[in-house]
Motif scaffolding. Structure first.
Motif, PDB file in Angstrom:
ATOM      1  N   ASP A   1      42.924 -67.654 -11.028  1.00 47.40           N
ATOM      2  CA  ASP A   1      41.845 -67.275 -11.943  1.00 47.40           C
ATOM      3  C   ASP A   1      40.589 -68.027 -11.507  1.00 47.40           C
TER       4      ASP A   1
ATOM      5  N   ASN B   1      41.476 -56.694 -10.677  1.00 43.70           N
ATOM      6  CA  ASN B   1      41.309 -55.649 -11.690  1.00 43.70           C
ATOM      7  C   ASN B   1      41.414 -56.207 -13.105  1.00 43.70           C
ATOM      8  N   LYS B   2      42.277 -57.201 -13.296  1.00 43.05           N
ATOM      9  CA  LYS B   2      42.525 -57.718 -14.634  1.00 43.05           C
ATOM     10  C   LYS B   2      41.596 -58.864 -15.009  1.00 43.05           C
TER      11      LYS B   2
ATOM     12  N   GLU C   1      45.714 -56.752  -8.282  1.00 42.06           N
ATOM     13  CA  GLU C   1      45.967 -56.760  -9.723  1.00 42.06           C
ATOM     14  C   GLU C   1      45.105 -57.807 -10.419  1.00 42.06           C
TER      15      GLU C   1
ATOM     16  N   MET D   1      50.748 -61.947 -10.153  1.00 48.45           N
ATOM     17  CA  MET D   1      49.867 -60.835  -9.802  1.00 48.45           C
ATOM     18  C   MET D   1      49.499 -60.830  -8.326  1.00 48.45           C
TER      19      MET D   1
END
Length: 448
Positions: free
Chosen positions: A394, A361-362, A358, A354
Motif C-alpha cells: 500500500d 485497481n483497489k 489488483e 493481491m
C-alpha cells in the motif's frame, strides 16, 4: 434416542469429508461416510500428493547434471518411469490406509459405495439401502473437465496420468493453469517433448504478471513449446498408436499422449441435489453460506464441490469449521482473505495476497519492490535461470498486500512469509529484520 440412523452422513471421503467426519465423531456424533472410489480424495489419491512426488523425481534431472559442477563424478543416467510410477502408487496405497484407519479409529462407519441424496435427511446407497441422517454433508470434490470435440475421448486427464504404462516421448498438454504447467515441467524434465496448447496467450491466470511471464520465459528456454490462441479441431488415433492432433492456427502435430488440464468441475451430477431443493450455480457448484449450509437447512457442503477456492487446505479448514460449529459447540467460519498458493512448476511459484494489478485497481497508490537474481546454486552450476521476488505494498501505509515469488523452494519460503502478509505487517517490518545470509529467502528483507 435419535430419530435418525446417523447424526451426520458425509458423501465423499476426500480432504474435507474426512476431516469433517473424524472431528464430528470425536465430538461424539454418530457418523458415516460414503466413498465410491478410495478414501483420501483427489489430493491424496490422484492429485497434489502423487504429483508432488513426480515433481521431486523430475528435479533429479537437473540436480544430477548440476552435481558435476560441484565435483561429483556423475555418470550419464537414464530414467525409468515405471519405477517412479509404481513407487508413487505404493505411497498412495499407504496414505489411503492411513486415512481409512484415521476414520475407523474415531468410530466413523465407512461405506465404500456411491450415495445419492433422496431427501433432506435421507441418502440412498448404490446397494439399495436407505439411510437417514440429521445432517448431510456433501464433500464430493470436483473432476477434470474434458472439452468436447471430435476425438477428445483419446485424451487423458490428471486422474489417469499417474498410471501411464510408458513415458510418452511426445506429450501435448491442453490448458494454461497450474496443473498444465506443473505437468509440462515434470514431463519436460523426464525427457518428453512437451507442447502446451492454450486458448489465450495467458498462463496462470490470477497470478502476478511478473512471475507468470518469468515462468513462460524459463519454460521456453527449457524446450517446452507453446501454442497460444489455439483450439482443438480433432484428434485422430493412428495405426502406430500415436495421435494426430489438429489445432486452429497451427499445423497438425503428432504426439504419443494428450493430457487435458482445462479446469475442474464440481461433482454434483447425479447426486439428487437439485431434486431435493439444493440450489446449484451455473457450473454445478453447491451454493452455501458462510457456515457451509446449502439452501436446504439440513444439507451442507465443503471443499471443491462448492467451487469457492479449490485448494486442499481450504477444504480441510471448511470441514473443521463445519464440525466445530455443528458438533463441537464452537462456531467458526473460514477466512478466505490472503490465502497462499503455489505452482510446483520448474521452477516453482509461491504467491499470497493481491497481484500488482489488483492492488493498483483497489488501492490506487501502490509501491512495488523487486529482486531479480540468480540463486547461488545456479551460479556455480552455470545455469542461467533467474529468480524473481516481488512485494506489493500500500503506497500510503506501507502495508504489504502481496508477495509473489518464482525460484527454487519458492513455496517453502512463501509459507512463512505469508504469515507476515496475513498479519498485516509493513515493508518496514521486513526491512527491520536481519537477513539470513547466504540464502535465497534473505532477498525478502533486502527488496529495493
Amino acid at each position: 434416542m435419535s430419530d435418525y440412523d446417523y447424526d451426520l452422513f458425509v458423501i465423499g471421503a476426500g480432504s474435507g469429508g474426512t476431516r469433517a467426519s473424524r472431528v464430528s465423531a470425536a465430538y461424539g456424533a454418530k457418523v458415516a461416510v460414503a466413498e465410491e472410489y478410495r478414501v483420501g480424495g483427489t489430493c491424496v489419491i490422484r492429485g497434489c500428493v502423487p504429483k508432488k512426488l513426480l515433481v521431486y523425481g523430475a528435479h533429479f534431472a537437473e540436480d544430477l547434471k548440476d552435481a558435476r559442477r560441484f565435483g561429483w563424478d556423475v555418470p550419464d543416467c537414464s530414467f525409468d518411469w515405471s519405477v517412479l510410477r509404481d513407487n508413487v502408487l505404493a505411497d498412495v496405497d499407504r496414505l489411503n490406509g492411513l486415512y481409512t484407519h484415521g476414520l475407523e479409529n474415531n468410530g466413523v462407519d465407512i461405506l465404500l459405495e456411491r450415495a445419492t441424496v433422496t431427501g433432506p435427511h435421507e441418502v440412498t446407497l448404490a446397494s439399495g439401502r436407505v439411510v437417514t441422517a440429521k445432517v448431510i454433508l456433501i464433500a464430493t470434490g470436483a473432476h477434470p473437465h474434458v472439452p468436447e470435440f471430435e476425438g477428445s475421448e483419446h485424451g487423458i486427464t490428471s486422474n489417469e496420468v499417474f498410471h501411464l504404462p510408458t513415458l510418452p516421448k511426445r506429450i501435448l498438454i491442453a490448458g494454461g493453469g497450474y496443473i498444465a504447467n506443473e505437468f509440462a515441467g515434470i514431463f519436460n524434465e523426464f525427457g518428453s517433448h512437451v507442447t502446451l496448447v492454450n486458448r489465450t496467450d495467458v498462463i496462470l491466470r490470477g497470478y502476478d504478471h511478473s512471475v507468470r511471464d518469468r515462468l513462460l520465459q524459463i519454460s521456453i528456454t527449457k524446450g517446452i513449446d507453446f501454442r497460444f490462441h489455439s483450439e482443438f479441431r480433432r484428434i485422430e488415433k493412428l495405426e502406430s498408436g500415436a495421435f494426430r492432433v489438429e489445432l486452429s492456427k497451427y499445423e497438425p502435430i503428432e504426439v504419443d499422449c494428450v493430457l487435458f488440464a482445462t479446469g475442474r468441475v464440481p461433482n454434483t451430477r447425479g447426486l439428487g441435489l437439485a431434486e431435493v431443493g439444493v440450489e446449484l450455480d451455473a457450473q454445478g457448484a453447491i451454493k452455501v453460506d458462510a457456515d457451509n449450509r446449502s439452501t436446504i437447512d439440513s444439507i451442507y457442503a465443503v471443499g471443491d464441490v462448492t467451487n469457492r477456492i479449490q485448494l486442499t487446505p481450504i477444504a480441510i479448514r471448511e470441514g473443521q469449521a463445519f464440525a466445530d460449529t455443528l458438533f463441537g459447540g464452537n462456531p467458526r467460519q473460514v477466512d478466505y482473505h490472503c490465502v497462499p498458493s503455489a505452482v510446483f512448476s520448474h521452477p516453482p511459484i509461491g504467491a499470497v495476497g493481491m497481484t500488482e494489478s489488483e492492488a493498483r485497481n483497489k488501492l490506487g497508490s501502490v509501491k512495488v519492490y523487486m529482486s531479480d537474481f540468480r540463486a547461488m546454486k545456479n551460479v556455480l552450476a552455470d545455469r542461467n535461470e533467474r529468480s524473481l521476488y516481488k512485494m506489493v505494498c500500500d503506497g500510503v501505509t506501507g502495508k504489504v498486500v502481496g508477495l509473489h515469488m518464482i525460484g527454487p523452494d519458492a513455496p517453502e519460503i512463501l509459507q512463512a512469509a505469508a504469515v507476515a502478509v496475513k498479519a498485516g505487517l509493513t515493508k518496514q517490518a521486513f526491512d527491520d529484520t536481519v537477513a539470513l545470509h547466504p540464502s535465497m529467502a534473505e532477498e525478502l528483507v533486502l527488496l529495493k
